[in-house]
Design an enzyme around this catalytic site. Structure first.
Site: not given
Ligand code: SAH
Length: 230
Positions: A12, A199
């Site tokens: 990001e 998403d």
């Molecule tokens: N699978 C990813 C998880 C990252 S967590 C990985 O392995 O890197 C997701 C990050 O994006 C968090 O920092 C949160 O703030 C944001 N985010 C984006 N979409 C999200 C969702 N559907 N639920 C929760 N957080 C989300």
């Protein structure tokens, strides 16, 4: 005044960090804080890491150790309310912790001993951020309102449906904002947050998130930060 620019993940913030490769790096609480100037402004740029605890630690260190005067979070989130779609931008005006529940002692979502379930963002800083988003991303659909944070990557249609039912006003879901908002409230530091929707927090979320975080998130953050400080 020193402005803190924060994201949760490297993807990001990469384009923002690339603008200040020669600045001084200071390590605190296991995080790298980049202290320097960006577009003529004094800034501290840092990755908070993911989740509310990581966010709260980062916010407290920014205030206590780096003397920042305001915090701006830029990152991605899952769209929750109908019509908050991938590629849209959400500017928070307040935050709620969707996974906080001390009922029946306190109402669901209420932060114990604060007497509230939401923490507002700073109006003036949010106004500047809104103007920066409009300048940086013309034509992009912008929403403004409540954002929900919790320690879960919401990635099923069932879970996002339950969240929509419990918090009908929430535009988007992510994992850090409410922690920043609460810590900034405690310290009396202005806070504002912008999230691009990566998403829809549904059964496709993991795929959409991965593509989006790679292709768009960092570009959006850099454009917004440039417009905010420039
Ligand atoms: N699978 C990813 C998880 C990252 S967590 C990985 O392995 O890197 C997701 C990050 O994006 C968090 O920092 C949160 O703030 C944001 N985010 C984006 N979409 C999200 C969702 N559907 N639920 C929760 N957080 C989300």
């Amino acid at each position: 005044m020193r402005t803190a620019i924060v994201s949760a993940m490297q993807e990001e913030l990469a384009a923002v960090l690339a603008l200040m490769p020669h600045e001084a790096k200071q390590v605190a609480a296991g995080r790298e804080f980049w202290v320097g100037r960006l577009h003529g402004h004094e800034v501290v740029v840092v990755l908070s890491r993911i989740g509310k605890v990581a966010a709260a630690t980062t916010a407290a260190v920014l205030v206590e150790r780096f003397g920042i005067g305001e915090i701006v979070f830029t990152g991605v989130a899952g769209g929750l309310a109908p019509g908050v779609d991938v590629g849209h931008v959400v500017i928070a005006d307040s935050f709620v912790q969707h996974d906080l529940d001390a009922s029946p002692i306190f109402p669901r979502f209420e932060v114990p001993l604060y007497g509230t379930s939401t923490f507002a963002c700073d109006r003036g800083l949010t106004r500047r951020l809104t103007a920066a988003v409009a300048a940086a991303l013309p034509g992009v659909h912008v929403h403004r309102g409540l954002v929900a944070s919790g320690d879960r990557f919401v990635a099923t249609t069932a879970e996002s449906g339950a969240l929509r039912a419990a918090l009908p006003d929430a535009l988007a879901v992510e994992m850090e904002g409410a922690a920043f908002a609460q810590v900034c409230h405690d310290f009396g530091i202005p806070f504002a947050a912008v999230r691009t929707i990566s998403d829809r927090a549904d059964d496709m979320a993991h795929l959409d998130f991965a593509t989006f975080i790679r292709d768009v998130a960092s570009r959006h953050s850099a454009a917004i930060v440039r417009a905010l400080l420039g």
